[in-house]
Structure formats: C-alpha cells, structure tokens
Design a protein around this motif. Structure first.
Motif, PDB file in Angstrom:
ATOM      1  N   LYS A   1      -2.439  -2.268   6.894  1.00 37.40           N
ATOM      2  CA  LYS A   1      -1.625  -3.373   6.317  1.00 37.40           C
ATOM      3  C   LYS A   1      -2.162  -4.187   5.170  1.00 37.40           C
ATOM      4  O   LYS A   1      -1.405  -4.859   4.482  1.00 37.40           O
ATOM      5  N   GLY A   2      -3.570  -4.197   5.182  1.00 36.36           N
ATOM      6  CA  GLY A   2      -4.191  -4.679   4.161  1.00 36.36           C
ATOM      7  C   GLY A   2      -5.701  -5.092   4.497  1.00 36.36           C
ATOM      8  O   GLY A   2      -6.241  -4.450   5.337  1.00 36.36           O
ATOM      9  N   ILE A   3      -6.524  -5.760   3.501  1.00 33.32           N
ATOM     10  CA  ILE A   3      -7.773  -6.188   3.845  1.00 33.32           C
ATOM     11  C   ILE A   3      -7.683  -7.500   4.699  1.00 33.32           C
ATOM     12  O   ILE A   3      -7.289  -8.546   4.309  1.00 33.32           O
ATOM     13  N   SER A   4      -8.566  -7.342   5.897  1.00 28.85           N
ATOM     14  CA  SER A   4      -8.419  -8.526   7.026  1.00 28.85           C
ATOM     15  C   SER A   4      -9.682  -9.220   6.989  1.00 28.85           C
ATOM     16  O   SER A   4     -10.856  -8.532   6.995  1.00 28.85           O
ATOM     17  N   ILE A   5      -9.640 -10.484   6.828  1.00 27.18           N
ATOM     18  CA  ILE A   5     -10.906 -11.246   6.823  1.00 27.18           C
ATOM     19  C   ILE A   5     -10.896 -12.229   7.942  1.00 27.18           C
ATOM     20  O   ILE A   5      -9.978 -13.028   8.161  1.00 27.18           O
TER      21      ILE A   5
ATOM     22  N   THR B   1       0.095   9.224   9.309  1.00 29.55           N
ATOM     23  CA  THR B   1       0.650   7.778  10.031  1.00 29.55           C
ATOM     24  C   THR B   1       0.157   6.682   8.688  1.00 29.55           C
ATOM     25  O   THR B   1       0.970   5.901   8.618  1.00 29.55           O
ATOM     26  N   GLN B   2      -1.135   6.725   8.498  1.00 31.15           N
ATOM     27  CA  GLN B   2      -1.234   5.852   7.382  1.00 31.15           C
ATOM     28  C   GLN B   2      -0.410   5.789   6.099  1.00 31.15           C
ATOM     29  O   GLN B   2      -0.026   4.616   5.541  1.00 31.15           O
ATOM     30  N   SER B   3      -0.063   6.993   5.652  1.00 37.65           N
ATOM     31  CA  SER B   3       1.005   6.922   4.524  1.00 37.65           C
ATOM     32  C   SER B   3       2.249   6.240   4.917  1.00 37.65           C
ATOM     33  O   SER B   3       2.914   5.733   4.039  1.00 37.65           O
ATOM     34  N   LEU B   4       2.808   6.608   6.028  1.00 35.47           N
ATOM     35  CA  LEU B   4       3.982   6.023   6.511  1.00 35.47           C
ATOM     36  C   LEU B   4       3.826   4.362   6.779  1.00 35.47           C
ATOM     37  O   LEU B   4       4.743   3.569   6.100  1.00 35.47           O
ATOM     38  N   GLN B   5       2.757   3.999   7.284  1.00 29.40           N
ATOM     39  CA  GLN B   5       2.631   2.557   7.554  1.00 29.40           C
ATOM     40  C   GLN B   5       2.651   1.861   6.032  1.00 29.40           C
ATOM     41  O   GLN B   5       3.155   0.768   5.806  1.00 29.40           O
ATOM     42  N   HIS B   6       1.876   2.628   5.160  1.00 25.65           N
ATOM     43  CA  HIS B   6       1.595   1.974   3.663  1.00 25.65           C
ATOM     44  C   HIS B   6       3.131   1.978   3.017  1.00 25.65           C
ATOM     45  O   HIS B   6       3.199   0.948   2.439  1.00 25.65           O
ATOM     46  N   THR B   7       3.842   3.054   3.138  1.00 24.02           N
ATOM     47  CA  THR B   7       5.152   2.786   2.323  1.00 24.02           C
ATOM     48  C   THR B   7       5.983   2.028   3.177  1.00 24.02           C
ATOM     49  O   THR B   7       6.674   1.092   2.526  1.00 24.02           O
ATOM     50  N   PHE B   8       6.206   1.746   4.506  1.00 22.22           N
ATOM     51  CA  PHE B   8       6.735   0.755   4.903  1.00 22.22           C
ATOM     52  C   PHE B   8       6.543  -0.747   4.856  1.00 22.22           C
ATOM     53  O   PHE B   8       7.168  -1.571   4.742  1.00 22.22           O
TER      54      PHE B   8
ATOM     55  N   VAL C   1      -5.093  -9.848   3.369  1.00 16.98           N
ATOM     56  CA  VAL C   1      -4.475  -9.621   2.062  1.00 16.98           C
ATOM     57  C   VAL C   1      -3.635  -8.381   1.991  1.00 16.98           C
ATOM     58  O   VAL C   1      -4.028  -7.278   2.014  1.00 16.98           O
ATOM     59  N   LEU C   2      -2.373  -8.532   1.999  1.00 17.51           N
ATOM     60  CA  LEU C   2      -1.458  -7.370   2.290  1.00 17.51           C
ATOM     61  C   LEU C   2      -1.248  -6.580   1.105  1.00 17.51           C
ATOM     62  O   LEU C   2      -1.204  -6.874   0.155  1.00 17.51           O
ATOM     63  N   ARG C   3      -0.917  -5.239   1.567  1.00 21.47           N
ATOM     64  CA  ARG C   3      -0.693  -4.034   0.533  1.00 21.47           C
ATOM     65  C   ARG C   3       0.853  -4.122   0.456  1.00 21.47           C
ATOM     66  O   ARG C   3       1.855  -3.590   0.882  1.00 21.47           O
ATOM     67  N   GLN C   4       1.165  -5.197  -0.490  1.00 18.82           N
ATOM     68  CA  GLN C   4       2.609  -5.478  -0.785  1.00 18.82           C
ATOM     69  C   GLN C   4       2.791  -5.878  -2.114  1.00 18.82           C
ATOM     70  O   GLN C   4       2.078  -6.894  -2.582  1.00 18.82           O
ATOM     71  N   LEU C   5       3.519  -5.491  -3.093  1.00 17.33           N
ATOM     72  CA  LEU C   5       3.685  -5.853  -4.381  1.00 17.33           C
ATOM     73  C   LEU C   5       4.790  -6.913  -4.491  1.00 17.33           C
ATOM     74  O   LEU C   5       5.741  -6.856  -3.724  1.00 17.33           O
TER      75      LEU C   5
ATOM     76  N   LYS D   1      -3.134   0.215  -8.905  1.00 20.26           N
ATOM     77  CA  LYS D   1      -4.052  -0.829  -9.448  1.00 20.26           C
ATOM     78  C   LYS D   1      -4.222  -1.802  -8.284  1.00 20.26           C
ATOM     79  O   LYS D   1      -5.310  -2.258  -8.213  1.00 20.26           O
ATOM     80  N   GLN D   2      -3.220  -2.007  -7.529  1.00 17.71           N
ATOM     81  CA  GLN D   2      -3.207  -2.927  -6.314  1.00 17.71           C
ATOM     82  C   GLN D   2      -4.335  -2.499  -5.278  1.00 17.71           C
ATOM     83  O   GLN D   2      -5.211  -2.993  -4.902  1.00 17.71           O
ATOM     84  N   GLU D   3      -4.458  -1.202  -5.056  1.00 15.75           N
ATOM     85  CA  GLU D   3      -5.358  -0.493  -4.344  1.00 15.75           C
ATOM     86  C   GLU D   3      -6.838  -0.418  -4.769  1.00 15.75           C
ATOM     87  O   GLU D   3      -7.572  -0.955  -3.871  1.00 15.75           O
ATOM     88  N   GLU D   4      -6.867  -0.493  -5.913  1.00 14.89           N
ATOM     89  CA  GLU D   4      -8.315  -0.607  -6.637  1.00 14.89           C
ATOM     90  C   GLU D   4      -8.566  -2.180  -6.562  1.00 14.89           C
ATOM     91  O   GLU D   4      -9.933  -2.432  -6.002  1.00 14.89           O
ATOM     92  N   GLU D   5      -7.735  -3.116  -6.725  1.00  9.38           N
ATOM     93  CA  GLU D   5      -7.949  -4.505  -6.675  1.00  9.38           C
ATOM     94  C   GLU D   5      -8.346  -4.996  -5.168  1.00  9.38           C
ATOM     95  O   GLU D   5      -9.304  -5.641  -5.054  1.00  9.38           O
ATOM     96  N   LEU D   6      -7.811  -4.288  -4.056  1.00  5.14           N
ATOM     97  CA  LEU D   6      -8.160  -4.498  -2.809  1.00  5.14           C
ATOM     98  C   LEU D   6      -9.528  -3.976  -2.202  1.00  5.14           C
ATOM     99  O   LEU D   6     -10.281  -4.622  -1.822  1.00  5.14           O
ATOM    100  N   GLN D   7      -9.767  -2.862  -2.849  1.00  5.16           N
ATOM    101  CA  GLN D   7     -11.133  -2.382  -2.564  1.00  5.16           C
ATOM    102  C   GLN D   7     -12.332  -3.188  -3.321  1.00  5.16           C
ATOM    103  O   GLN D   7     -13.136  -3.240  -2.615  1.00  5.16           O
TER     104      GLN D   7
END
Length: 273
Positions: free
Chosen positions: A150-154, A58-65, A267-271, A118-124
């Motif tokens: 969907k990303g890092i939520s604040i 599920t997480q993989s599909l959400q990340h992809t879409f 901060v969305l997981r979106q390039l 790279k983006q995932e490392e930046e988000l973490q």
C-alpha cells in the motif's frame, strides 16, 4: 442336413452377438478410467503453485486497486478515462520515456503510467532518505521503515513521541517530525496517520475515556504538527485511531504491548487527482 446347418449358423451368430454385448461394458469402463486419469492429472498440475509468480500477481493487483480512481470516491474505478490509450498530445511534447519506447518498437506509455513510475521513484527515494536519517541518528529501536504494497510505512514508537498515557508530542520528537515534513512536501500523494495502543485499559486518572480516544488523539497530534507547524497541505492527509484492534505484537507480554503502542505514517501509492 440343410436344416441342421442352418440352425448351427443361427446359433453361431447368436452367440457372437451375445458375446459382443457382454464385452461392450469394457469400452465404457475404459473411457471412464481415461477421463478420471485426465482429471487427476489436471488437478495435480493446478495444485503446483509457483510462489514467486503468485506474489508478483498479488502485488500487481494490490498496486492497481490501491492506486485506481475509486468508484466510492466518485471516480470511474480502475478503468477510468485517464487510463485510455487514446491521448492526444502535441507531437513535440513527448517525454524521454515515450521516445525510448518508440525507438524500441513498443507502444508509448500513457500519462498516468508515467505518473505512477515517477511516484514509485519518489517513494523509493523517500524510503532511502528516511532509512539513512534513522541510521545516522541511531533511532533504529524507535522508528521502523518498510516498503508495503500500500505504500512506504513509517512506524514510530509511542516512547519516542509521547509520555505514558498522554497524546501531546514530546519536545525531543520535533526534530524528526520536521525532517519527515520536509520530505513529505516533495510528494503529491495521500499520507495516512494511524494511532494504535495495547489492550491495557485506560487508568481512571487519564483524561481519555478509552484506548479509542487515546489512539485517535495521538494520531491527531501528529497530524496537527504537520498542518499547524509545518504548514503542509491538509488535502494530502488522513488520520484514524484503531485502539488495540490491530496489534503487531503479543499483548500478553510487556515487549509485545510496547510494540503495539505506536503511530504508523504511511505514504500511500495513490495519485492525486
């Protein structure tokens, strides 16, 4: 004598044939029972769900879409050209990750895959920095950070940002907002700002017509701070007001209503293109 023997032979064959025809239904019945048994075994096997594997898929599909090139936005969808493995590069320009993959006998990662990593490392790293800031400044009851698909939520409480029924940022929130802006400058992704309220109607003395206007103006105030005061790139932002349509707490209690009055910065997981 011969006739009697002949008659007995005919009767024996007839009884044998009639006996065979009577027993043939058992073959069909046995086949049916066997098929039913196989069917129920398959159904039982399919009903045993591996929860951990299901969550990973599920997480993989959400990340992809959520990170694909949207067709609605004018792209080609998930399978866009940037994901094609046929990428021509200068032999001397390979990354360290690609070299390591070649050494391990694996196919080198595409440019898009490397960008996602790279983006995932930046988000973490962003999440760790914000959590440390919240802890050092004792803001745990005002700011909540979460890693969502969907990303890092604040999530910021309205008590931290606004006075009751107003949409102007408090002076005391400027330091924290400036800290967030300094972290956002290092990112190349979309940041979503959402305003939320409880279900209590707006008082007559308020300048806002309803909770839709209030939630939208509060999200806009946060956006204006990042754009006007911190000079962040407007192309990296989007905002919306949802009034009381997306509660996280129980609106029948004071504690739940306070939880619902919030601004969420994700901060969305979106390039970016």
């Amino acid at each position: 004598m011969r006739q009697s023997q002949h008659e007995r032979s005919r009767r024996w064959k007839k009884s044998e044939q009639s006996g065979d025809s009577k027993d043939r239904w058992m073959i069909t019945y046995a086949d049916l029972i066997t098929l039913l048994l196989i069917f129920f075994i398959i159904m039982y096997g399919m009903s045993r769900l591996d929860v951990e594997k299901y969550e990973l898929v599920t997480q993989s599909l959400q990340h992809t879409f959520s990170s694909g090139n949207s067709i609605i936005a004018g792209g080609n969808g998930i399978l866009d050209g940037s994901q094609s493995p046929d990428i021509h590069e200068d032999p001397g320009s390979g990354s360290a990750e690609a070299d390591q993959s070649n050494q391990n006998g694996e196919e080198p990662l595409s440019e898009r895959e490397l960008a996602f990593r790279k983006q995932e490392e930046e988000l973490q790293d962003l999440m760790k920095r914000i959590e440390a800031y919240v802890k050092d400044n004792h803001l745990q009851d005002q700011i909540h950070v979460a890693d969502l698909p969907k990303g890092i939520s604040i999530t910021l409480s309205d008590r931290f940002l606004f006075d009751t029924g107003k949409a102007e940022l408090k002076q005391g929130s400027a330091k924290t907002m400036a800290k967030l802006a300094s972290l956002f400058k290092q990112l190349d992704t979309v940041i979503s700002i959402e305003g939320h309220t409880d279900n209590q109607p707006i008082v007559r003395a308020s300048k806002f017509k309803d909770n839709w206007e209030l939630s939208g103006e509060r999200a806009l105030s946060v956006l204006r701070f990042f754009l006007d005061k911190e000079k962040l790139d407007p192309q990296h932002f989007q905002y919306a007001g949802y009034a009381d349509t997306r509660p996280t707490g129980d609106n029948t209690t004071a504690e739940g209503r306070q939880k619902n009055r919030r601004v969420e910065i994700t901060v969305l997981r979106q390039l970016q293109q």
